[in-house]
Design a protein around this motif. Sequence first.
Motif, PDB file in Angstrom:
ATOM      1  N   VAL A   1      -2.688   0.730   9.022  1.00  0.00           N
ATOM      2  CA  VAL A   1      -2.730  -0.030   7.389  1.00  0.00           C
ATOM      3  C   VAL A   1      -3.266  -1.325   6.535  1.00  0.00           C
ATOM      4  CG1 VAL A   1      -0.451   0.269   6.147  1.00  0.00           C
ATOM      5  CG2 VAL A   1      -0.334   1.378   8.131  1.00  0.00           C
TER       6      VAL A   1
ATOM      7  N   ALA B   1      -7.250   0.045   5.757  1.00  0.00           N
ATOM      8  CA  ALA B   1      -6.992   1.599   5.305  1.00  0.00           C
ATOM      9  C   ALA B   1      -7.090   0.434   4.010  1.00  0.00           C
ATOM     10  CB  ALA B   1      -5.714   2.638   5.512  1.00  0.00           C
TER      11      ALA B   1
ATOM     12  N   TYR C   1      -3.657  14.316   8.440  1.00  0.00           N
ATOM     13  CA  TYR C   1      -3.569  13.775   6.912  1.00  0.00           C
ATOM     14  C   TYR C   1      -5.172  11.983   7.375  1.00  0.00           C
ATOM     15  CZ  TYR C   1      -0.264  11.230   9.956  1.00  0.00           C
ATOM     16  OH  TYR C   1       0.291  10.531  10.693  1.00  0.00           O
TER      17      TYR C   1
ATOM     18  N   LYS D   1       0.663  -0.865  -0.265  1.00  0.00           N
ATOM     19  CA  LYS D   1      -0.173  -0.209  -0.233  1.00  0.00           C
ATOM     20  C   LYS D   1       0.967   1.761   0.083  1.00  0.00           C
ATOM     21  CE  LYS D   1      -4.113  -1.847   2.371  1.00  0.00           C
ATOM     22  NZ  LYS D   1      -5.655  -1.865   3.049  1.00  0.00           N
TER      23      LYS D   1
ATOM     24  N   PHE E   1      -5.962   8.429   7.494  1.00  0.00           N
ATOM     25  CA  PHE E   1      -6.629   6.937   7.191  1.00  0.00           C
ATOM     26  C   PHE E   1      -7.986   6.531   6.674  1.00  0.00           C
ATOM     27  CE2 PHE E   1      -2.092   6.887   8.012  1.00  0.00           C
ATOM     28  CZ  PHE E   1      -1.708   5.959   6.908  1.00  0.00           C
ATOM     29  N   ARG E   2      -9.063   6.611   5.629  1.00  0.00           N
ATOM     30  CA  ARG E   2     -10.010   6.211   5.600  1.00  0.00           C
ATOM     31  C   ARG E   2     -10.096   4.359   5.200  1.00  0.00           C
ATOM     32  NH1 ARG E   2     -13.843   9.620   5.761  1.00  0.00           N
ATOM     33  NH2 ARG E   2     -13.217  11.811   4.845  1.00  0.00           N
TER      34      ARG E   2
ATOM     35  N   TYR F   1       3.877   5.525   7.083  1.00  0.00           N
ATOM     36  CA  TYR F   1       3.557   4.435   7.931  1.00  0.00           C
ATOM     37  C   TYR F   1       3.490   3.026   6.474  1.00  0.00           C
ATOM     38  CZ  TYR F   1       1.447   7.459  10.822  1.00  0.00           C
ATOM     39  OH  TYR F   1       0.492   8.746  11.466  1.00  0.00           O
TER      40      TYR F   1
ATOM     41  N   VAL G   1       2.999  10.194   5.588  1.00  0.00           N
ATOM     42  CA  VAL G   1       2.841   8.820   5.441  1.00  0.00           C
ATOM     43  C   VAL G   1       2.951   7.982   4.661  1.00  0.00           C
ATOM     44  CG1 VAL G   1      -0.126   8.906   4.261  1.00  0.00           C
ATOM     45  CG2 VAL G   1      -0.207  10.697   5.265  1.00  0.00           C
TER      46      VAL G   1
ATOM     47  N   TYR H   1      -7.538   6.827  11.452  1.00  0.00           N
ATOM     48  CA  TYR H   1      -6.856   7.719  12.269  1.00  0.00           C
ATOM     49  C   TYR H   1      -6.250   8.860  10.657  1.00  0.00           C
ATOM     50  CZ  TYR H   1      -2.711   8.372  14.346  1.00  0.00           C
ATOM     51  OH  TYR H   1      -1.559   8.396  14.821  1.00  0.00           O
TER      52      TYR H   1
ATOM     53  N   ARG I   1      -7.845   3.875   1.678  1.00  0.00           N
ATOM     54  CA  ARG I   1      -7.484   5.512   0.970  1.00  0.00           C
ATOM     55  C   ARG I   1      -6.798   6.728   2.170  1.00  0.00           C
ATOM     56  NH1 ARG I   1     -12.133   7.218   0.364  1.00  0.00           N
ATOM     57  NH2 ARG I   1     -12.231   9.073   0.835  1.00  0.00           N
ATOM     58  N   VAL I   2      -6.177   7.674   1.243  1.00  0.00           N
ATOM     59  CA  VAL I   2      -5.446   8.780   2.399  1.00  0.00           C
ATOM     60  C   VAL I   2      -6.124   9.515   2.221  1.00  0.00           C
ATOM     61  CG1 VAL I   2      -3.760   9.237   3.605  1.00  0.00           C
ATOM     62  CG2 VAL I   2      -3.468   7.337   3.219  1.00  0.00           C
TER      63      VAL I   2
END
Length: 570
Positions: free
Chosen positions: A266, A269, A227, A213, A229-230, A252, A249, A238, A271-272
């Motif tokens: 992570v 997640a 930022y 990722k 994280f979705r 991570y 980012v 987060y 998307r960011v």
Amino acid sequence: MTKPGAGGQLAFDELGTPLRATTFVVFDLETTGVSDEDTITEFGAVKVRGGEVLGEFATLVDPGRGIPPEIVALTGITDAMVYTAPRLDAVLPAFMEFISGAVLVAHNAGFDTNFVRKACERHGYRWPKPAVVCTVQLARRVLTREEAPSCRLSALAALLGASTTPNHRALMDARATVDVFHSLLERVGSLGVQTLEELHDYIPDVTPEQRRKRTMAAHLPSTPGVYLFRGPGEEVLYVGTASDLRRRVRQYFTASETRRRLREMVALAVRVDHVECAHSLEAQVRELRLLSAHKPAYNRRSKNPKQAWWLTLTDEPFPRLSLVRTPRGGALGPFRSRGLAEDAMVALQDATGIRPCTVRIPAQRAGATPCALAELHRCQAPCAGRQTTDEYAPSVSSFVSLVAGRLLDPLHVLERRLRAHAAAERFEQAGVDRDRLSVLVRALDRGQRLAALAAVPELIAARPDGNHGWEFAVVRYGRLASAGVARRGVPPMPVVDALAAAAETVVPGEGPLRGAPAEEVALVLRWLDRQGTRMVRCSQPWTEPARAAASWRGWLTRADAARSMEVTSG
């Protein structure tokens, strides 16, 4: 430049530092042993870049003690050999200069870097925390157990055809490690590892999810911001802040991220997202607001929110102090914990005469049996009709005036009591009194400063950005209403006017902070307090009360020193 998503590859300027352009210092130490009491007897280091040797560093070191026989047998370094060698304090500055700006490489790097770090601590040098590559870890990642049953330097040097044979002398071992390192880099290069960041990705404790990722950071700018994280359901997992969004980012997805819960995050997640910010204050404030709005599952603050405690008076004929989360006008706080608030409450009850009992008492009451606290002379027994509301009123007024900064009498009462206990050699009680008074003074000082800022309708401040430009903050009733920058060469005042015109409208609420969150007001105050901040415009004078608790900061310093001495002597 390759676009994100095209084959999952990133251009070098997106990934980081190319290995071919990275300066490495491959080093080895010989020591008198392996414990914390042992010291260095020899340095050996080779500086390389792009496969070429740039320089070497080698010297024996007088350890200031005898070298154990087993170490002599292993290394061949004798007491006679180090007798005329320089001491460590003379060698260390030259070695630190030799490694300056380079990535350190060593075989079993933890051992060697730990010795150098401790040497820096003992001799007063700052350890620069350089990036470190361990050839043992890299070999275990690249080579199979069948191919390399042992990862000892001598075994790897023979396996990989090193031109130098290690012999437990620092420079020779460092030269052998160079050959081993270059051979390992050739192998990982064929797997697509071309940068220092990707090299760190390949040490054993990087999860497959992290590697897979890493492209999620490709679209982020190298600017300050927040930022998010979705997860797969668009939920926010987060929230964090960064002075450089892309760099932060990206960490991570490398070995630098070792926290188990964030590795799990992570893995979830998809998307960011990000919000660019003008400067660090805006990023910190936006982070606070996003944490409050989304309560992300992987932020510790979501599980342990920093909700402040306040002390306020109850609304009854004989008011008492009550712990609350949402303050009304005249409340004391904020306190970081309930325990600290309770300590301040006890101190205030002793200093002002506010009743400590929790019984609700009507305006007129007589003939009742007083509570046990009255027997202990900690209460004037209004519950039994021994005190009228008029007689009780000065206690309430004393608290209100203390919080408002109109008088400091309760603090003097507590200090006199503390001194009396100390004079009577009741030192344990004196220590308790001192600690409670310290908590009270800190809360008063902080609360009065925050309330003073929250009382100003509009304040505009500027700070140098470090590059001959300016950072601006428009603050309304303690909240950040707008933020911006004027870069070098840009006239600042038109920027200020535009920021003020576009700033958020803030309607003041109730309570000592006019409805603003205590954490946000504290962030803004810290930014304003930093050296170099200048006031551009203020709608009314920003002042603190004449009898604020700030005058007791000197007493706090002495109290803290006394407490530290007690801890040390204990």
